[in-house]
Write a protein that holds these residues in place. Structure first.
Motif, PDB file in Angstrom:
ATOM      1  N   LEU A 143       0.835  -1.204   0.000  1.00  0.00           N
ATOM      2  CA  LEU A 143       0.000   0.000   0.000  1.00  0.00           C
ATOM      3  C   LEU A 143       0.869   1.253   0.000  1.00  0.00           C
ATOM      4  O   LEU A 143       0.616   2.191  -0.761  1.00  0.00           O
ATOM      5  N   ASP A 144       1.911   1.274   0.828  1.00  0.00           N
ATOM      6  CA  ASP A 144       2.825   2.420   0.861  1.00  0.00           C
ATOM      7  C   ASP A 144       3.469   2.628  -0.501  1.00  0.00           C
ATOM      8  O   ASP A 144       3.599   3.763  -0.971  1.00  0.00           O
ATOM      9  N   ARG A 145       3.884   1.542  -1.159  1.00  0.00           N
ATOM     10  CA  ARG A 145       4.511   1.631  -2.475  1.00  0.00           C
ATOM     11  C   ARG A 145       3.541   2.228  -3.489  1.00  0.00           C
ATOM     12  O   ARG A 145       3.888   3.125  -4.248  1.00  0.00           O
ATOM     13  N   ARG A 146       2.296   1.751  -3.470  1.00  0.00           N
ATOM     14  CA  ARG A 146       1.304   2.251  -4.427  1.00  0.00           C
ATOM     15  C   ARG A 146       0.944   3.709  -4.168  1.00  0.00           C
ATOM     16  O   ARG A 146       0.742   4.478  -5.109  1.00  0.00           O
ATOM     17  N   LEU A 147       0.858   4.091  -2.900  1.00  0.00           N
ATOM     18  CA  LEU A 147       0.573   5.495  -2.583  1.00  0.00           C
ATOM     19  C   LEU A 147       1.715   6.393  -3.036  1.00  0.00           C
ATOM     20  O   LEU A 147       1.481   7.477  -3.589  1.00  0.00           O
ATOM     21  N   ALA A 148       2.946   5.960  -2.830  1.00  0.00           N
ATOM     22  CA  ALA A 148       4.096   6.743  -3.289  1.00  0.00           C
ATOM     23  C   ALA A 148       4.105   6.851  -4.803  1.00  0.00           C
ATOM     24  O   ALA A 148       4.393   7.916  -5.365  1.00  0.00           O
ATOM     25  N   GLU A 149       3.753   5.786  -5.462  1.00  0.00           N
ATOM     26  CA  GLU A 149       3.678   5.787  -6.930  1.00  0.00           C
ATOM     27  C   GLU A 149       2.586   6.748  -7.409  1.00  0.00           C
ATOM     28  O   GLU A 149       2.788   7.516  -8.344  1.00  0.00           O
TER      29      GLU A 149
END
Length: 85
Positions: free
Chosen positions: A75-81
């Protein structure tokens, strides 16, 4: 109920007073209503636990702590993306 004095920056007081006035409330009434609507950290944790329990009972989904960490990372990766777009 006795009143309490709270020291905050004047700009914050003015902003809260303007918000209260726009809602037809005194600053005192607005802050009292605000305090009634917000949850303490303990209340938030209790609600989150009840939600997890309900979800587990409803779906049967019960991720392990390791799975939760992995999902949080995803989730953190997708939000950063998404922020980078």
């Amino acid at each position: 109920m006795p009143d309490a004095n709270i020291r905050i920056p004047e700009e914050a007081k003015d902003r809260l007073a303007a918000i209260a006035a726009a809602e037809g409330l005194s600053l005192r009434a607005y802050l009292a209503r605000l305090a009634e609507t917000l949850l303490t950290p303990a209340e938030r944790a209790e609600r989150a636990e009840r939600a997890r329990t309900a979800l587990r009972e409803w779906t049967g989904y019960a991720p392990t702590a390791t799975e939760e960490l992995s999902l949080d990372g995803e989730l953190d990766r997708r939000l950063a993306e998404a922020r980078g777009r």
